[in-house]
Design an enzyme around this catalytic site. Structure first.
Site, PDB file in Angstrom:
ATOM      1  N   ASP A 124     -36.265 -26.039 -28.649  1.00  0.00           N
ATOM      2  CA  ASP A 124     -35.281 -26.177 -29.510  1.00  0.00           C
ATOM      3  C   ASP A 124     -35.886 -26.481 -30.915  1.00  0.00           C
ATOM      4  O   ASP A 124     -35.507 -27.707 -31.255  1.00  0.00           O
ATOM      5  CB  ASP A 124     -34.099 -27.193 -29.140  1.00  0.00           C
ATOM      6  CG  ASP A 124     -32.828 -26.894 -30.074  1.00  0.00           C
ATOM      7  OD1 ASP A 124     -32.656 -25.954 -30.795  1.00  0.00           O
ATOM      8  OD2 ASP A 124     -31.991 -27.611 -29.744  1.00  0.00           O
ATOM      9  N   GLU A 160     -34.931 -17.620 -32.004  1.00  0.00           N
ATOM     10  CA  GLU A 160     -34.063 -17.109 -32.995  1.00  0.00           C
ATOM     11  C   GLU A 160     -32.846 -16.769 -32.509  1.00  0.00           C
ATOM     12  O   GLU A 160     -32.623 -16.734 -31.470  1.00  0.00           O
ATOM     13  CB  GLU A 160     -34.864 -15.673 -33.588  1.00  0.00           C
ATOM     14  CG  GLU A 160     -34.329 -15.324 -34.877  1.00  0.00           C
ATOM     15  CD  GLU A 160     -35.407 -14.110 -35.273  1.00  0.00           C
ATOM     16  OE1 GLU A 160     -36.217 -13.897 -34.974  1.00  0.00           O
ATOM     17  OE2 GLU A 160     -34.841 -13.727 -36.471  1.00  0.00           O
TER      18      GLU A 160
END
Ligand SMILES: [Ca+2]
Ligand SMILES: [Ca+2]
EC number: 3.2.1.4
Length: 599
Positions: free
Chosen positions: A568, A577
């Protein structure tokens, strides 16, 4: 998406926020439907069967049972067993106990997928270019922003590409305002727009009476305008795609097939492949500070066919809602299709920096999809002949729908409009789609974590791919009403929402351990605390063990299993993304599961 060189500004570190520790009990963090057959996975070292109990909020045991002995999940390097709830749980809050572990609270709600769908649709509104994002339509005030690329016009690329080919540019400026930003970058790509719009429109076309996508259901400027809100959102992108079509008589410069020279072609009716920055913009950067040079990149046959397919689909869906728009879409679809047949092998040129390539060397599937949509809308015998002669008319299975693999979109167009096609073709397409759905059921049974993808390496965008499999499974349910197909589609979503080896909800804002720091140029709190956190409802690309190209992923090479190669981290663009095509699959699946609840 697909940033090769993303400049990363490290201004002020994000505030670390504590999150609950990983639990051995893995369950959708969104919560469960009040239906039998829900799956919960438990990590265990027990050698034999695992006893489990579900307690309600008052501590009463409401269900109990024994799960089979654990299986080794090779892609996570742990042994897990899967509980399958034999009966429906009433709406409420529960905890699951198994193998000495106790879960975090598990919510059962009558319509758990409804708020997810609303947030996942908001992602598209918040990606809109050319209009301000207004506080009254978004979940938090800090998500509002001024318009990006207001009134945008652009010329075609002038300069030298990465392999030294000089592009002379063009005199004309084109109006290319609007549309959605593609992903964490602010490029706009006709190819990825195509599959995203198709999925959004198909979510409506499969169930046009569905209440959560109707007029007034979403937080949009177009709510209560008399048109279903999902169509309003899709039209925002379609209008931009129409602007990306070159006018009749236009000429354009493209590369020769070997990429070594530029040549001029008659390009009227074709679509520019993309509009994007000529150098990668820093991450993050506010739209009002983002003044990088942008350009149109050479038209491609793939973009042209994406436009043809989606415009034909739109011509069908808006026929009664807005006949003038439908007629405009129909004309655009036909001229694009004719242009693609005239120039069937103009491939996207990947050697430009500053934006994604979206290159695709195999276009039989795009031709099949566009021809199928045109035939379904117009009955045009020429398009129908193209469908019948396509190698995709004779496939024994369908590939998971994606921006480069669009055959399944053509198959689904045929299956939604069987009267427009010869019965033998419809039968063969049905058989192919069900063969893939059955293969996904086998994958689901083989996966100890119970989701419909085979063990092995994970690819860029694995979460989007998994949910696109659920689109095929959902369509198989539409054809057969066989419960296993719906169950496996739900398994895919449950995995994405937390029933996975990282105990992670890959959708921002959903669950106890959600993704928080996507690679995104505005939702950049993961790099600079002066930028907002993401809105709820954005799907992370997900674990990627095969193309670990960003600086974060590179440190993990050889140190993670396929399902755990994810961080993360806003710098991890190959894993974290967000993108319109992945969120489009999320909205399709959330809409499907809610619309078919109790069935
Ligand atoms: Ca509306
Ligand atoms: Ca293709």
């Amino acid at each position: 998406m697909r940033h090769l060189l993303a400049a990363v500004a490290a201004l002020s570190a994000p505030v670390a926020v504590a999150e609950p520790p990983v639990s051995a009990v893995r369950v959708s963090q969104l919560g469960l439907e009040p239906a039998a057959g829900q799956r919960i996975v438990v990590v265990t070292r027990a050698a034999g069967p695992v006893a489990w109990r579900v307690r309600d909020d008052a501590g009463r045991v409401v269900q109990r049972g024994v799960a089979p002995a654990a299986r080794y999940a090779v892609d996570a390097d742990e042994a897990v067993t899967a509980i399958e709830l034999p009966r429906a749980l009433a709406p409420g809050r529960y905890r699951v106990e198994a193998g000495g572990a106790v879960s975090r609270p598990v919510t059962v709600a009558a319509r758990p997928f409804a708020p997810l769908l609303r947030d996942a649709m908001s992602f598209f509104y918040q990606q809109r270019a050319g209009v301000p994002i207004l506080a009254r339509y978004v979940q938090r005030p800090d998500l509002a922003r001024p318009a990006g690329h207001l009134g945008e016009t652009a010329r075609c690329f002038a300069g030298v590409d990465e392999r030294g080919l000089r592009w002379p540019g063009c005199a004309a400026r084109y109006d290319v305002v609007g549309g959605w930003y593609d992903a964490g970058d602010r490029g706009k790509y006709v190819v990825n727009a195509g599959i995203s719009v198709w999925m959004m429109l198909d979510a409506w076309e499969r169930a046009p009476a569905f209440d959560l996508l109707r007029d007034g259901a979403l937080a949009l400027p177009e709510a209560r305008n008399g048109v279903p809100d999902v169509l309003d959102e899709a039209r925002y992108e379609i209008e931009w795609m129409l602007r990306m079509q070159l006018p009749d008589g236009a000429r354009a410069i493209v590369a020769t097939p070997d990429g070594r020279a530029a040549r001029t072609i008659a390009a009227g009716g074709m679509a520019w492949h993309k509009l994007g920055d000529t150098v990668w913009a820093p991450v993050p950067i506010r739209v009002e500070d983002d003044h990088g040079t942008r350009a149109l990149y050479p038209p491609s046959t793939a973009a042209t066919l994406n436009l043809a397919a989606v415009a034909a689909q739109a011509a069908r869906l808006w026929r009664d809602i807005d006949p003038a728009f439908a007629a405009r879409c129909r004309a655009a679809a036909l001229s694009a299709f004719a242009a693609a047949r005239r120039e069937p092998a103009v491939f996207a040129e990947p050697r430009f920096t500053g934006s994604g390539a979206y290159e695709d060397a195999a276009l039989d599937d795009e031709f099949f999809w566009a021809a199928a949509e045109i035939a379904a809308t117009t009955g045009d015998p020429d398009a129908l002949r193209m469908v019948e002669r396509s190698p995709f008319a004779r496939v024994s299975s369908v590939a998971t729908p994606g921006w480069a693999t669009t055959g399944a979109a053509g198959t689904i167009a045929i299956l939604r409009h069987p009267a427009a096609f010869p019965p033998a073709l419809v039968t063969a397409q049905r058989r192919a789609l069900l063969a893939s759905a059955d293969a996904y059921l086998s994958d689901d049974a083989r996966q100890p974590y119970r989701y419909p993808a085979a063990p092995g390496a994970t690819q860029w965008g694995s979460n989007g791919d998994l949910l696109s499999r659920a689109v095929v499974l959902g369509t198989a349910w539409d054809l057969t009403h066989r419960a296993a197909y719906r169950g496996a589609a739900r398994d895919a979503l449950d995995y994405v929402l937390g029933r996975n080896p990282l105990d992670r909800s890959y959708v921002s804002g959903i669950g106890a351990r959600p993704m928080r720091f996507p690679h995104h140029r505005f939702w950049g709190a993961g790099i600079d605390a002066r930028f907002p956190a993401p809105p709820p409802g954005a799907l992370s690309g997900g674990p990627n063990s095969s193309a670990m190209t960003d600086p974060v992923a590179r440190t993990m090479v050889g140190k993670c299993r396929p399902q755990t190669c994810w961080r993360d981290d806003a710098r991890a663009y190959s894993q974290n993304e967000v993108a319109i095509n992945w969120n489009a699959a999320l909205i399709w699946v959330a809409a499907f599961l809610d619309e078919t609840r109790g069935r």
